[in-house]
Design an enzyme around this catalytic site. Sequence first.
Site, PDB file in Angstrom:
ATOM      1  N   CYS A   2       0.821  -1.208   0.000  1.00 53.78           N
ATOM      2  CA  CYS A   2       0.000   0.000   0.000  1.00 53.78           C
ATOM      3  C   CYS A   2       0.857   1.261   0.000  1.00 53.78           C
ATOM      4  CB  CYS A   2      -0.871   0.034   1.248  1.00 53.78           C
ATOM      5  SG  CYS A   2      -1.826  -1.437   1.495  1.00 53.78           S
ATOM      6  N   ARG A  27       5.028   0.139  -6.163  1.00 53.44           N
ATOM      7  CA  ARG A  27       5.037  -0.669  -4.943  1.00 53.44           C
ATOM      8  C   ARG A  27       4.121  -1.884  -5.052  1.00 53.44           C
ATOM      9  NH1 ARG A  27       6.500   2.518  -0.171  1.00 53.44           N
ATOM     10  NH2 ARG A  27       5.131   1.199   1.046  1.00 53.44           N
ATOM     11  N   GLY A 100      -0.501  -1.166   6.571  1.00 50.83           N
ATOM     12  CA  GLY A 100      -0.162  -2.045   7.697  1.00 50.83           C
ATOM     13  C   GLY A 100      -1.330  -2.965   8.012  1.00 50.83           C
ATOM     14  N   GLU A 480      18.601 -16.913  -7.801  1.00 50.93           N
ATOM     15  CA  GLU A 480      18.117 -15.585  -8.188  1.00 50.93           C
ATOM     16  C   GLU A 480      17.538 -15.608  -9.606  1.00 50.93           C
ATOM     17  OE1 GLU A 480      17.269 -12.918  -7.067  1.00 50.93           O
ATOM     18  OE2 GLU A 480      17.550 -11.350  -8.573  1.00 50.93           O
ATOM     19  N   GLU A 487       8.925 -14.604 -11.061  1.00 46.81           N
ATOM     20  CA  GLU A 487       8.269 -13.341 -10.668  1.00 46.81           C
ATOM     21  C   GLU A 487       7.603 -12.627 -11.825  1.00 46.81           C
ATOM     22  OE1 GLU A 487      10.032 -10.513  -7.400  1.00 46.81           O
ATOM     23  OE2 GLU A 487      11.606 -11.091  -8.796  1.00 46.81           O
ATOM     24  N   HIS A 503      19.497 -35.792  -6.729  1.00 45.30           N
ATOM     25  CA  HIS A 503      18.810 -36.120  -5.470  1.00 45.30           C
ATOM     26  C   HIS A 503      17.310 -35.831  -5.544  1.00 45.30           C
ATOM     27  CE1 HIS A 503      22.610 -36.941  -3.574  1.00 45.30           C
ATOM     28  NE2 HIS A 503      23.070 -35.745  -3.925  1.00 45.30           N
TER      29      HIS A 503
HETATM   30  O1  M6R Z   1      13.515  -4.559  -0.149  1.00 45.27           O
HETATM   31  P1  M6R Z   1      14.105  -5.911   0.132  1.00 45.27           P
HETATM   32  O2  M6R Z   1      15.414  -6.121  -0.545  1.00 45.27           O
HETATM   33  O3  M6R Z   1      14.175  -6.218   1.582  1.00 45.27           O
HETATM   34  O4  M6R Z   1      13.069  -6.924  -0.492  1.00 45.27           O
HETATM   35  C1  M6R Z   1      13.201  -8.290  -0.309  1.00 45.27           C
HETATM   36  C2  M6R Z   1      12.321  -9.046  -1.263  1.00 45.27           C
HETATM   37  O5  M6R Z   1      10.980  -8.739  -1.035  1.00 45.27           O
HETATM   38  C3  M6R Z   1      12.669  -8.727  -2.717  1.00 45.27           C
HETATM   39  O6  M6R Z   1      14.002  -8.983  -3.002  1.00 45.27           O
HETATM   40  C4  M6R Z   1      11.778  -9.537  -3.669  1.00 45.27           C
HETATM   41  O7  M6R Z   1      12.091 -10.887  -3.596  1.00 45.27           O
HETATM   42  C5  M6R Z   1      11.927  -8.983  -5.072  1.00 45.27           C
HETATM   43  N1  M6R Z   1      10.647  -8.905  -5.691  1.00 45.27           N
HETATM   44  C6  M6R Z   1      12.849  -9.777  -5.917  1.00 45.27           C
HETATM   45  O8  M6R Z   1      12.894  -9.361  -7.222  1.00 45.27           O
END
Ligand code: M6R
Length: 607
Positions: A2, A27, A100, A480, A487, A503
């Site tokens: 949010c 966001r 929140g 990664e 994603e 495995h």
């Molecule tokens: O802001 P942060 O680095 O703490 O965020 C952590 C994860 O939410 C963030 O890396 C998320 O996995 C991304 N979408 C990855 O591309």
Amino acid sequence: MCGIIGYCGPRPAAEILVEGLKRLEYRGYDSAGICVRSGGALRVHKRKGKIKDLRAALPDRVDGELGIGHTRWATHGEVNDVNAHPHTDATGRIAIVHNGIIENYAALREKLAEEGYRFVSETDSEVIAHLLASLYDGDLERAVKQAVSLLKGTYGIVAMHADEPDRLVGARNGSPLVLGIGDEEMFLASDVTAIVAHTKQVVYLEDGEVVSITSADYHTTDLRDRPVDKKIEFISWELEEIEKEGYAHFMEKEILEQPESIRRAIQGRLDMEYATGHLGGLNMSRQELLNVERVKIIAAGTSFYAGLVGAYLLESVARIPATAELASELRYRNPVVERNTVYFAVSQSGETADTLYAMRELQRKGARVLGICNVVGSTIPRESDGGVYIHSGPEIAVASTKAFTSQLTAFYLFALMMARMRHMGIESGLSFIHDLEGVPALVSEVLSRRDALVPLARTYAGAGNFLFLGRGINYPVALEGALKLKEISYIHAEGYSAAEIKHGPIALINETTPSLFLVTDDGLRDKVISNMKEVKARAGKVIAIAVDGDDEVDRIADDTFFIPKTHELMYPFLMVVPLQLFAYYSAIELGRNVDQPRNLAKSVTVE
Ligand code: M6R
């Protein structure tokens, strides 16, 4: 997650609010709304969907100079117009936006309902509007303080009342809120990107603080009404940095920025005379650094994978035992904090709830926690005991790219520094620096070859599953790569150590499940090649990211993308870039929303 914006000033509020919400789109959200005070009443406009849907639903003219806006990422209640923020009380005289989760909302709702307050949404947030109505006696600031004292959970709140034409009140607990100081106008926002177009002077609120603004003034207090003196800080970001500047997507822009962002992360942090790294913000004396016997890293998502690379590096280069752990897990397992252990909380946003709460848990047990963060002034760096800003510039795409390579850079500098304080000689230090300084140019070289990844992405975009396989320091890079692909393209992908496939994962191999291997020219190369052959023997398609000149790998793989040769420890920088691009081109091929993939948020501020 949010987003919040509030405006108090002489200009028409609606346009400022909608434009601010647009800047918060990155966001991640599913509905949006604004409330503007106009003609002595509050007018709420809110819609499920994108900002453009909200904009389309607005009347041609929305008068009013005071208002609040919100982008919602649903937690309580489905995605619909009613559950969108702002929420009002039954009279429509009070409106709030909330980020929140209110944990005791059910009990509060029951009590308020018994008193006759009628709820219309399924959200936890609406309870705040009714609570304020039950407490309001002509002073919004006082009502907010009383109301938030009754809340359990996390909140960033901004409230307004129709009877107070020049006032907004904000409160924070666990969800960021920043005040922007303009010229005869004030802003409140969950994130500086919403207001950077208007002002660069900001005040970050801490948990337990309340801010009351008028167009000309502001004051901050705690919940017991005691004044809190706040420092005014300056945002160093330029507006252009949060704009696409001609690129199709923020993700593309951010991938291509990496030579420069890595350079920035290194800048001013190398001491050539002593062939070491220099990280000024750690707040640790030489003796304290010498006393470090163990490093533990906590993070989530991509930052966690950067932490895994960091841990590998610290052990191999600095010979310091190091591990990385998911912050979400550490927090709830009652961790043992050992002496002479330094913790790193790694987070691009500096606001990730899992990482923040794990950090607080460690600090409560006496740990020293250093931050590796990008967003200046965010909560983790403010609450950490020291740390490193990675200076990537704003990362807007939900999929993290340039922050990853800059987080790596921070670990490389720290590892060098720690190694030079222990066993590493000056020659080896200089050679490490030489290799690290060479990385930006090599990343540029990888980027210059990116067109070769387009047909590759096209060929494999139809795959339902993908394996990403690497070894050693490149194993986390495989994790990664898989995360990036799933994603933004929604193709199911898993990362494994190449050694692990026998495995279990090898059971998945068939002609429709491709495997992407990361093959470097280190001691594990031949073993990875054997794993490639095992996949080929089971009719699996193999894509390889290999080092220039590795013809053997090219002969085995169905498709190969070559990267330039470097020192074996530097490969994570070069390996990850084609994986980011592969995910990017695959997502485009599949027509996905690259910058704002479904269900995801950039800054994950809830558990
Ligand atoms: O802001 P942060 O680095 O703490 O965020 C952590 C994860 O939410 C963030 O890396 C998320 O996995 C991304 N979408 C990855 O591309």
